[in-house]
Design a protein around this motif. Sequence first.
Motif, PDB file in Angstrom:
ATOM      1  N   LEU A  10       0.815  -1.213   0.000  1.00 36.79           N
ATOM      2  CA  LEU A  10       0.000   0.000   0.000  1.00 36.79           C
ATOM      3  C   LEU A  10       0.847   1.260   0.000  1.00 36.79           C
ATOM      4  CD1 LEU A  10      -2.634  -1.086   2.683  1.00 36.79           C
ATOM      5  CD2 LEU A  10      -2.822  -1.235   0.181  1.00 36.79           C
ATOM      6  N   GLY A  11       1.975   1.213   0.675  1.00 39.29           N
ATOM      7  CA  GLY A  11       2.846   2.374   0.765  1.00 39.29           C
ATOM      8  C   GLY A  11       4.038   2.068   1.654  1.00 39.29           C
ATOM      9  N   VAL A  12       4.982   3.008   1.730  1.00 41.36           N
ATOM     10  CA  VAL A  12       6.229   2.783   2.455  1.00 41.36           C
ATOM     11  C   VAL A  12       6.601   4.020   3.262  1.00 41.36           C
ATOM     12  CG1 VAL A  12       8.668   2.146   2.279  1.00 41.36           C
ATOM     13  CG2 VAL A  12       7.026   1.253   0.611  1.00 41.36           C
ATOM     14  N   VAL A  13       7.042   3.789   4.498  1.00 42.97           N
ATOM     15  CA  VAL A  13       7.637   4.837   5.327  1.00 42.97           C
ATOM     16  C   VAL A  13       9.135   4.553   5.383  1.00 42.97           C
ATOM     17  CG1 VAL A  13       7.741   5.880   7.619  1.00 42.97           C
ATOM     18  CG2 VAL A  13       5.537   5.155   6.671  1.00 42.97           C
ATOM     19  N   LEU A  14       9.924   5.468   4.849  1.00 40.86           N
ATOM     20  CA  LEU A  14      11.379   5.292   4.747  1.00 40.86           C
ATOM     21  C   LEU A  14      12.118   6.184   5.734  1.00 40.86           C
ATOM     22  CD1 LEU A  14      11.915   5.233   0.874  1.00 40.86           C
ATOM     23  CD2 LEU A  14      12.578   3.399   2.428  1.00 40.86           C
ATOM     24  N   LEU A  15      13.116   5.617   6.397  1.00 42.88           N
ATOM     25  CA  LEU A  15      14.069   6.371   7.210  1.00 42.88           C
ATOM     26  C   LEU A  15      15.443   6.154   6.594  1.00 42.88           C
ATOM     27  CD1 LEU A  15      12.881   5.299  10.786  1.00 42.88           C
ATOM     28  CD2 LEU A  15      12.141   7.279   9.466  1.00 42.88           C
ATOM     29  N   VAL A  16      16.141   7.243   6.288  1.00 45.54           N
ATOM     30  CA  VAL A  16      17.388   7.144   5.531  1.00 45.54           C
ATOM     31  C   VAL A  16      18.490   7.917   6.231  1.00 45.54           C
ATOM     32  CG1 VAL A  16      18.482   7.600   3.311  1.00 45.54           C
ATOM     33  CG2 VAL A  16      16.078   6.935   3.385  1.00 45.54           C
ATOM     34  N   GLY A 257       3.114   8.837   8.805  1.00 42.16           N
ATOM     35  CA  GLY A 257       3.329   8.261   7.480  1.00 42.16           C
ATOM     36  C   GLY A 257       2.337   7.155   7.184  1.00 42.16           C
ATOM     37  N   PHE A 258       2.081   6.301   8.171  1.00 47.79           N
ATOM     38  CA  PHE A 258       1.081   5.245   7.993  1.00 47.79           C
ATOM     39  C   PHE A 258      -0.318   5.838   7.842  1.00 47.79           C
ATOM     40  CE2 PHE A 258       4.156   2.438  10.507  1.00 47.79           C
ATOM     41  CZ  PHE A 258       4.670   1.875   9.361  1.00 47.79           C
ATOM     42  N   ALA A 259      -0.607   6.880   8.625  1.00 47.04           N
ATOM     43  CA  ALA A 259      -1.919   7.525   8.529  1.00 47.04           C
ATOM     44  C   ALA A 259      -2.129   8.105   7.139  1.00 47.04           C
ATOM     45  CB  ALA A 259      -2.042   8.617   9.590  1.00 47.04           C
ATOM     46  N   ASP A 260      -1.081   8.670   6.567  1.00 51.60           N
ATOM     47  CA  ASP A 260      -1.172   9.230   5.217  1.00 51.60           C
ATOM     48  C   ASP A 260      -1.457   8.143   4.188  1.00 51.60           C
ATOM     49  OD1 ASP A 260      -0.952  11.916   5.656  1.00 51.60           O
ATOM     50  OD2 ASP A 260       1.200  12.027   5.262  1.00 51.60           O
ATOM     51  N   ILE A 261      -0.791   7.000   4.338  1.00 45.49           N
ATOM     52  CA  ILE A 261      -1.015   5.895   3.402  1.00 45.49           C
ATOM     53  C   ILE A 261      -2.460   5.421   3.477  1.00 45.49           C
ATOM     54  CG2 ILE A 261      -0.369   3.527   2.816  1.00 45.49           C
ATOM     55  CD1 ILE A 261       2.428   4.154   3.968  1.00 45.49           C
ATOM     56  N   MET A 262      -3.013   5.395   4.687  1.00 49.54           N
ATOM     57  CA  MET A 262      -4.364   4.887   4.901  1.00 49.54           C
ATOM     58  C   MET A 262      -5.451   5.903   4.585  1.00 49.54           C
ATOM     59  SD  MET A 262      -3.987   1.769   5.710  1.00 49.54           S
ATOM     60  CE  MET A 262      -5.643   1.418   6.254  1.00 49.54           C
ATOM     61  N   LEU A 270       4.261   7.395  -0.137  1.00 50.03           N
ATOM     62  CA  LEU A 270       5.690   7.289   0.151  1.00 50.03           C
ATOM     63  C   LEU A 270       6.106   8.438   1.053  1.00 50.03           C
ATOM     64  CD1 LEU A 270       8.389   5.857  -0.329  1.00 50.03           C
ATOM     65  CD2 LEU A 270       8.696   7.273  -2.382  1.00 50.03           C
ATOM     66  N   SER A 271       6.581   8.086   2.233  1.00 54.50           N
ATOM     67  CA  SER A 271       7.045   9.073   3.205  1.00 54.50           C
ATOM     68  C   SER A 271       8.531   8.837   3.452  1.00 54.50           C
ATOM     69  CB  SER A 271       6.261   8.940   4.514  1.00 54.50           C
ATOM     70  OG  SER A 271       6.791   9.771   5.524  1.00 54.50           O
ATOM     71  N   ILE A 272       9.338   9.884   3.309  1.00 51.53           N
ATOM     72  CA  ILE A 272      10.794   9.773   3.455  1.00 51.53           C
ATOM     73  C   ILE A 272      11.263  10.738   4.528  1.00 51.53           C
ATOM     74  CG2 ILE A 272      13.032   9.970   2.306  1.00 51.53           C
ATOM     75  CD1 ILE A 272      11.593   9.469  -0.348  1.00 51.53           C
TER      76      ILE A 272
END
Length: 450
Positions: A10-16, A257-262, A270-272
């Motif tokens: 559904l989507g991804v929360v990325l920490l870089v 980030g999860f709330a945005d995907i949902m 996609l949240s970075i």
Amino acid sequence: MSQDANSQLLGVVLLVRHGDRRGFYQDPETYTATATQITPLGNQQEFLLGSYLRSLYLNQSSPSYIAGMSTGLFNPSQVYIQADFGDENGVVYDSCVSLTQGLWPATLSNNITLANGTTITAPLGGYQYIPIETVDPNLSTALEGFANCNTFDTHTTAFYNSSIFQEMAAQSAPFLDSLPPYLNGRSVQLENMWNIFDFMNVNDIHNATFAQDLPATYLAQVRTLANWHEYNVFSDQTIGGIGNIAGMAIMPSILNGFADIMNSSNPVQLSITAIAYKPFLSLFNMTGVASANPSLAGIVNYASAVALELRQPSGGGEPVIRFNFKNGSDATFVTYNFLNRTGDVPLSAFIDATAPVAINTTAAWCSVCANNQDSGCGALALAREQGEAAARPKISLAGAGGLGAGLTLIVVALMGVALAFLGILTINKFWRRRSRQPGTFELKRDGESI
């Protein structure tokens, strides 16, 4: 819950983490850092990471393609990007720029046709300018929750005074006492372990003479000690312990980030978040990833990434989270178990475990860190005092009844304006994510709570 090979991403929360940089110094007690700058190697590392992420998530032929995501031109409605702009003086932000160059490379499609029929392509062969929200730690504690946190400093000092630290100091002293020829006058005390490692690591990468003269096993031994040192500083025995402040402060960004995907009406898939190494340590501790995988109880490499994938099981039901980690130049992501579970973890379980300790507001951070001066705490305290003073009746009892309610509303409004002006109270893109009760998150899909 095991991993579902047929689940839909559904989507991804990325920490870089940022890429290679010049050396810098951190105060061993407070972790206040000096300025530094990214290197071309660091830019390349981030670009390659971005290219890998593009091949994985923005490639329609990839099994991990995020359905509906634009694969060519950047679509700002689908992506949110933020970068720490405090620690290491812009290195994190510069790294994030290079990351986005790999994710959304230049394309001739980035053009516009004018009224006269002329087609103009963006400079540099259609370079895409990707918006990145900078996070200044003087205005927000979200990405550097440890900075100016008095209770965290107390935690660090207590660790240095602990018996386990003293035992390690005695055990490592013979080795540390052999390092002065390679440290250019830096302290060899165990408290200074991060700076010892960083100086040697940077020079091993960039100084050919140093790299040739350094004994073969020294850098590995130094890194082992630095991993032990940093993990113990930026972790705690309980998920809400102050040693995890870096993770507790960044947790709202992850949950948001999860709330945005949902958000079924306008999902941000996609949240970075671009950061330094410290939140990784806390996150690995809070989720149990490090305890289950001791090799991860340490400093992540340059250009490392955590990908928290939100997936819909093929059999329906609640969305689940898959925890992937790529340590620097590793070829691909590796999937890890977390929260003492096997396989993918239900979203609700992740929220139940982390939301209670997430630091959602400046006021909460000021309280947890016992700070009434820095990072907006001083302005917050002053506004509160002025609001209380202004609300005190200065008229007769007969007139107080008629004016009290109106005066209170005016004072609250004035406090809000003052706090917004000072950067303490922010009404921004996150408003829709906040639940009705502080400290909780209510995610919905198709209008139904999950």
